[in-house]
Design an enzyme around this catalytic site. Structure first.
Site, mmCIF file in Angstrom:
data_model
loop_
_atom_site.group_PDB
_atom_site.id
_atom_site.type_symbol
_atom_site.label_atom_id
_atom_site.label_comp_id
_atom_site.label_asym_id
_atom_site.label_seq_id
_atom_site.Cartn_x
_atom_site.Cartn_y
_atom_site.Cartn_z
ATOM 1 N N TYR A 100 0.853 -1.202 0.000
ATOM 2 C CA TYR A 100 0.000 0.000 0.000
ATOM 3 C C TYR A 100 0.886 1.248 0.000
ATOM 4 O O TYR A 100 1.968 1.222 -0.566
ATOM 5 C CB TYR A 100 -1.015 -0.065 1.162
ATOM 6 C CG TYR A 100 -2.225 0.743 0.819
ATOM 7 C CD1 TYR A 100 -3.040 0.398 -0.254
ATOM 8 C CD2 TYR A 100 -2.520 1.917 1.510
ATOM 9 C CE1 TYR A 100 -4.114 1.191 -0.634
ATOM 10 C CE2 TYR A 100 -3.599 2.711 1.140
ATOM 11 C CZ TYR A 100 -4.395 2.337 0.066
ATOM 12 O OH TYR A 100 -5.446 3.125 -0.314
ATOM 13 N N ARG A 153 -9.038 10.717 -8.013
ATOM 14 C CA ARG A 153 -8.202 11.368 -6.981
ATOM 15 C C ARG A 153 -7.442 10.281 -6.252
ATOM 16 O O ARG A 153 -7.776 9.891 -5.143
ATOM 17 C CB ARG A 153 -9.084 12.183 -6.027
ATOM 18 C CG ARG A 153 -8.341 13.231 -5.240
ATOM 19 C CD ARG A 153 -8.555 13.099 -3.742
ATOM 20 N NE ARG A 153 -8.059 11.830 -3.221
ATOM 21 C CZ ARG A 153 -8.198 11.404 -1.978
ATOM 22 N NH1 ARG A 153 -8.873 12.105 -1.110
ATOM 23 N NH2 ARG A 153 -7.706 10.245 -1.562
ATOM 24 N N LYS A 171 -5.906 -2.033 -1.302
ATOM 25 C CA LYS A 171 -6.769 -1.883 -0.137
ATOM 26 C C LYS A 171 -7.373 -3.248 0.252
ATOM 27 O O LYS A 171 -7.433 -3.600 1.430
ATOM 28 C CB LYS A 171 -7.885 -0.903 -0.472
ATOM 29 C CG LYS A 171 -8.411 -0.204 0.711
ATOM 30 C CD LYS A 171 -8.093 1.269 0.653
ATOM 31 C CE LYS A 171 -8.300 1.886 1.998
ATOM 32 N NZ LYS A 171 -8.300 3.338 1.969
ATOM 33 N N GLU A 242 -13.806 4.517 -3.018
ATOM 34 C CA GLU A 242 -12.400 4.819 -2.737
ATOM 35 C C GLU A 242 -11.821 5.802 -3.748
ATOM 36 O O GLU A 242 -11.945 5.599 -4.962
ATOM 37 C CB GLU A 242 -11.608 3.494 -2.796
ATOM 38 C CG GLU A 242 -10.126 3.614 -2.632
ATOM 39 C CD GLU A 242 -9.718 3.891 -1.193
ATOM 40 O OE1 GLU A 242 -10.503 3.589 -0.278
ATOM 41 O OE2 GLU A 242 -8.612 4.410 -1.000
ATOM 42 N N ASP A 243 -11.179 6.838 -3.237
ATOM 43 C CA ASP A 243 -10.427 7.774 -4.081
ATOM 44 C C ASP A 243 -11.225 8.358 -5.241
ATOM 45 O O ASP A 243 -10.719 8.489 -6.363
ATOM 46 C CB ASP A 243 -9.117 7.127 -4.568
ATOM 47 C CG ASP A 243 -8.059 7.146 -3.460
ATOM 48 O OD1 ASP A 243 -8.367 7.616 -2.344
ATOM 49 O OD2 ASP A 243 -6.935 6.697 -3.699
ATOM 50 N N ASP A 265 -14.098 5.245 2.654
ATOM 51 C CA ASP A 265 -13.003 5.221 3.634
ATOM 52 C C ASP A 265 -12.300 6.574 3.747
ATOM 53 O O ASP A 265 -11.851 6.951 4.821
ATOM 54 C CB ASP A 265 -11.990 4.136 3.274
ATOM 55 C CG ASP A 265 -10.919 4.034 4.340
ATOM 56 O OD1 ASP A 265 -11.289 3.808 5.505
ATOM 57 O OD2 ASP A 265 -9.733 4.228 4.036
ATOM 58 N N ASP A 266 -12.222 7.311 2.625
ATOM 59 C CA ASP A 266 -11.542 8.618 2.674
ATOM 60 C C ASP A 266 -12.275 9.560 3.624
ATOM 61 O O ASP A 266 -11.663 10.429 4.243
ATOM 62 C CB ASP A 266 -11.500 9.268 1.284
ATOM 63 C CG ASP A 266 -10.896 8.324 0.261
ATOM 64 O OD1 ASP A 266 -9.818 7.798 0.531
ATOM 65 O OD2 ASP A 266 -11.531 8.083 -0.779
ATOM 66 N N ASN A 405 -1.176 13.970 3.271
ATOM 67 C CA ASN A 405 -0.266 13.029 2.610
ATOM 68 C C ASN A 405 0.077 13.555 1.234
ATOM 69 O O ASN A 405 -0.675 14.358 0.684
ATOM 70 C CB ASN A 405 -0.959 11.672 2.436
ATOM 71 C CG ASN A 405 -1.211 10.993 3.757
ATOM 72 O OD1 ASN A 405 -0.366 10.978 4.622
ATOM 73 N ND2 ASN A 405 -2.410 10.446 3.904
HETATM 74 P P1 NAD Z 1 -10.008 18.033 -0.421
HETATM 75 O O1 NAD Z 1 -9.501 18.483 -1.728
HETATM 76 O O2 NAD Z 1 -11.399 17.538 -0.308
HETATM 77 O O3 NAD Z 1 -9.858 19.275 0.632
HETATM 78 C C1 NAD Z 1 -8.738 20.112 0.729
HETATM 79 C C2 NAD Z 1 -9.112 21.331 1.555
HETATM 80 O O4 NAD Z 1 -7.922 22.100 1.804
HETATM 81 C C3 NAD Z 1 -10.099 22.278 0.882
HETATM 82 O O5 NAD Z 1 -11.067 22.672 1.815
HETATM 83 C C4 NAD Z 1 -9.240 23.478 0.499
HETATM 84 O O6 NAD Z 1 -9.961 24.698 0.492
HETATM 85 C C5 NAD Z 1 -8.224 23.466 1.601
HETATM 86 N N1 NAD Z 1 -7.020 24.218 1.244
HETATM 87 C C6 NAD Z 1 -6.297 24.128 0.101
HETATM 88 N N2 NAD Z 1 -5.291 25.033 0.123
HETATM 89 C C7 NAD Z 1 -5.396 25.701 1.283
HETATM 90 C C8 NAD Z 1 -4.661 26.741 1.881
HETATM 91 N N3 NAD Z 1 -3.615 27.289 1.260
HETATM 92 N N4 NAD Z 1 -5.038 27.167 3.104
HETATM 93 C C9 NAD Z 1 -6.086 26.635 3.720
HETATM 94 N N5 NAD Z 1 -6.826 25.630 3.214
HETATM 95 C C10 NAD Z 1 -6.486 25.179 2.004
HETATM 96 O O7 NAD Z 1 -8.981 16.950 0.090
HETATM 97 P P2 NAD Z 1 -9.223 15.809 1.214
HETATM 98 O O8 NAD Z 1 -9.710 14.565 0.584
HETATM 99 O O9 NAD Z 1 -10.015 16.396 2.332
HETATM 100 O O10 NAD Z 1 -7.710 15.525 1.688
HETATM 101 C C11 NAD Z 1 -6.912 16.542 2.254
HETATM 102 C C12 NAD Z 1 -5.591 15.960 2.740
HETATM 103 O O11 NAD Z 1 -5.845 15.067 3.789
HETATM 104 C C13 NAD Z 1 -4.797 15.191 1.673
HETATM 105 O O12 NAD Z 1 -3.436 15.550 1.738
HETATM 106 C C14 NAD Z 1 -4.959 13.766 2.090
HETATM 107 O O13 NAD Z 1 -3.806 12.993 1.770
HETATM 108 C C15 NAD Z 1 -5.092 13.890 3.585
HETATM 109 N N6 NAD Z 1 -5.783 12.704 4.157
HETATM 110 C C16 NAD Z 1 -5.129 11.994 5.125
HETATM 111 C C17 NAD Z 1 -5.710 10.855 5.673
HETATM 112 C C18 NAD Z 1 -4.977 10.101 6.742
HETATM 113 O O14 NAD Z 1 -3.882 10.426 7.049
HETATM 114 N N7 NAD Z 1 -5.542 9.089 7.362
HETATM 115 C C19 NAD Z 1 -6.938 10.415 5.206
HETATM 116 C C20 NAD Z 1 -7.614 11.169 4.216
HETATM 117 C C21 NAD Z 1 -7.018 12.325 3.705
#
Ligand code: NAD
Length: 548
Positions: A100, A153, A171, A242-243, A265-266, A405
């Site tokens: 993964y 995504r 997964k 997923e994604d 899951d996201d 991430n």
């Molecule tokens: P998304 O695109 O749905 O949301 C991103 C958010 O960030 C939006 O609200 C956007 O407006 C905001 N943003 C972007 N640039 C910005 C800035 N300069 N200042 C403030 N806010 C800003 O994405 P998502 O699916 O919610 O994922 C976001 C992050 O979370 C990714 O990096 C993803 O890898 C991580 N994530 C981690 C886990 C985990 O660790 N378990 C799980 C899911 C997602």
């Protein structure tokens, strides 16, 4: 030996050796070799399972890159599924990053190039009207878990079209390796509606539909046909979305969560793992959940998903839901999410509170005085020294979760969080960071890995044949994960259980989730007297079966 005379309808000769579910390679016994026409098709020596594992480890040691190991292991899965799982389950800490993230991300980027043979089901939108027929092409008839993506995504890597198939495959590998969900009951599915990735469209080795993405009604109708077809062909199946890109992820979940057994899951798994981290962090601070205030950097699917589950847990702890939501603040690219903004989506509205649309995150910290900050923005280094120092001034033990991430997108590193807070931050990140030495103490950063949640929820859903997957199940899973963290883990700053014991941890979580499924009346099997015994009896284990 004719096929008709073979016990149990098991294939013979080369057909048996090329069946990854039944193949044992050189571990077929003498009696099996006689019965199934294998004499002479392999050397005379009869291997033990342990010897076969030893040989795999020797071959893996000769590979110099994780990508080489990934390709080798996926070929092993095509050849001998039992040995594949025996290998990765022998050392989850070593093999999880290969099957993964992060290796699977690099694999998806070049999937059309490294592909050996197709796995899973591909549903091209050009086959509209034929999805049920195509699902019936799959050789297994009792599928209980589908992980489906449209590849738009993939992790933080954007639109990878059908190359994203590596994610559902990876997964599902974890459902089995981390929780014992039987692999023959799982199915990876790729919904191919095209890709907007120009480089892939130009690549002669790209194997998906060479067209731009279909959107709108045609897309929605195709997804509807897919969900209906799964109900018809695999009626006891749970669908994990997923994604998908944010524009589709939230509406898809809303459309189907109360109609069929499904989850995302996201959104929900991430929320579960974040809530588990918060609950364990509070075991360190000794402060009640109802007194916490969280500020999220990022208001997308991860941010709103976590805020939603967190406010439900606060509600369970005694706060009215409105008050609980008022303790979760979102900050996105336009600044603080407040009531007066007219650019908000409906799923952000519950967290739009009164106040000024502050434009600086540091300013928002001073104004709101959060006890925890959660980074889900994918903006590297957004938790600056000023931000962490402010959190450390406002809180004895500030909660700092830069969840974005991959590592290069994390809002801060573990070292920065510890250094700028004089070692007081309670830290967990999305991608792993090495331990940090502060003074005479070694602090071990936690990793908020969804793998603590989704395989265990999956095992419980599979074992109980749950007809819906609810937020209550994710809250139960989060509580169960937090309970597994020992005092020694907490003393070292760890707020998640060690990954090395993930299989047993998943069983414990699954038992609690299954109890919740029975309590909510969502199970489609009778409630057993001993849920743990029942869960264990349903688990698949990687050992060669006696064929005679
Ligand atoms: P998304 O695109 O749905 O949301 C991103 C958010 O960030 C939006 O609200 C956007 O407006 C905001 N943003 C972007 N640039 C910005 C800035 N300069 N200042 C403030 N806010 C800003 O994405 P998502 O699916 O919610 O994922 C976001 C992050 O979370 C990714 O990096 C993803 O890898 C991580 N994530 C981690 C886990 C985990 O660790 N378990 C799980 C899911 C997602």
């Amino acid at each position: 030996m004719t096929k008709a005379s073979v016990p149990g309808g098991i294939p013979t000769g080369m057909d048996l050796m090329q069946n990854p579910r039944l193949n044992k390679g050189t571990a077929f016994t003498e009696a099996e070799r006689e019965a199934f026409g294998l004499i002479g098709l392999m050397p005379e020596g009869i291997d033990t399972e342990e010897n076969r594992l030893k040989r795999i480890m020797l071959q893996l040691a000769k590979k110099s890159t994780d990508m080489g190991r990934y390709i080798f292991l996926q070929s092993l899965a095509d050849n001998d599924r039992t040995l594949f799982y025996k290998t990765i389950m022998s050392d989850p800490v070593r093999f999880m990053p290969i099957v993964y993230t992060p290796t699977v991300g690099a694999a998806c980027q070049t999937y059309g190039h490294i592909m050996r043979r197709p796995k899973g089901i591909y549903l091209g939108i050009n086959r509209k009207g034929r999805i049920a027929e195509i699902l019936r092409h799959w050789p297994e008839k009792d599928i209980r878990f589908i992980v489906v993506t449209d590849g738009e995504r993939i992790l933080g890597l954007g639109d990878l079209g059908t190359n994203g198939m590596g994610i559902p495959i990876g997964k599902l590998n974890l459902y089995t390796a981390c929780a014992g969900v039987p692999p023959r009951m799982t199915l990876p599915v790729m919904i191919d509606v095209g890709t907007n990735n120009e480089a892939l469209l130009r690549d002669p080795l790209y194997m998906g539909l060479k067209q731009s993405r279909v959107r709108g009604k045609d897309y929605d109708d195709f997804l509807e046909e897919f969900v209906q077809a799964v109900q018809e062909v695999f009626p006891r199946c749970c669908i994990q979305f997923e994604d998908f890109a944010n524009v589709n992820a939230v509406p898809l979940l809303e459309r189907y969560r109360n109609r069929v057994s499904c989850f995302n899951d996201d959104i929900q798994g991430t929320a579960g793992v974040a809530v588990a981290g918060v609950l364990a962090a509070l075991r360190i601070t000794g402060k009640p959940l109802t007194e916490q205030r969280f500020l999220f950097l990022g208001a997308g699917s991860a941010g709103t998903g976590i805020a939603n589950l967190l406010s439900q847990v606060m509600h369970q702890a005694g706060l009215p839901l409105e008050e609980a939501r008022a303790r979760c603040h979102l900050f996105d690219i336009e600044g603080l999410v407040v009531e007066s903004r007219n650019d908000l989506a409906s799923f952000q509205r519950p967290f739009a509170h009164k106040g000024e649309q502050l434009r600086s995150f540091a300013e928002a910290i001073e104004a709101l005085k959060p006890t925890g900050i959660i980074g889900v923005s994918a903006v590297a280094k957004a938790f600056t020294q000023e931000v962490i120092e402010a959190m450390a001034r406002l809180n004895e033990r500030p909660i700092v979760f830069p969840y974005s991430n991959p590592t290069s997108h994390a809002e801060c590193t573990a070292e920065e969080a510890y250094k700028w807070s004089e070692g007081r931050a309670i830290f967990a990140s999305g991608s792993p960071f090495p331990p940090v030495r502060i003074g005479d103490k070694t602090l071990v950063p936690g990793q908020g890995n969804n793998v603590y949640i989704f395989p265990a929820v999956g095992l419980a859903v599979y074992a109980t044949e749950a007809s819906r997957v609810t937020d209550g199940m994710f809250i139960t899973a989060a509580r169960a994960v937090a309970e597994q963290v020992t005092q020694a883990d907490l003393d070292a700053g760890l707020i998640y259980p060690p990954l090395s014991g993930i299989l047993e941890a998943s069983v414990q979580v699954a038992v609690k989730v299954a109890a919740e499924i029975f309590k909510e009346g969502q199970a489609r099997v009778p409630e057993p007297e001993d849920i743990e015994l029942y869960i264990r009896s349903r688990m698949w284990r990687p050992s060669y079966k006696q064929l005679l």
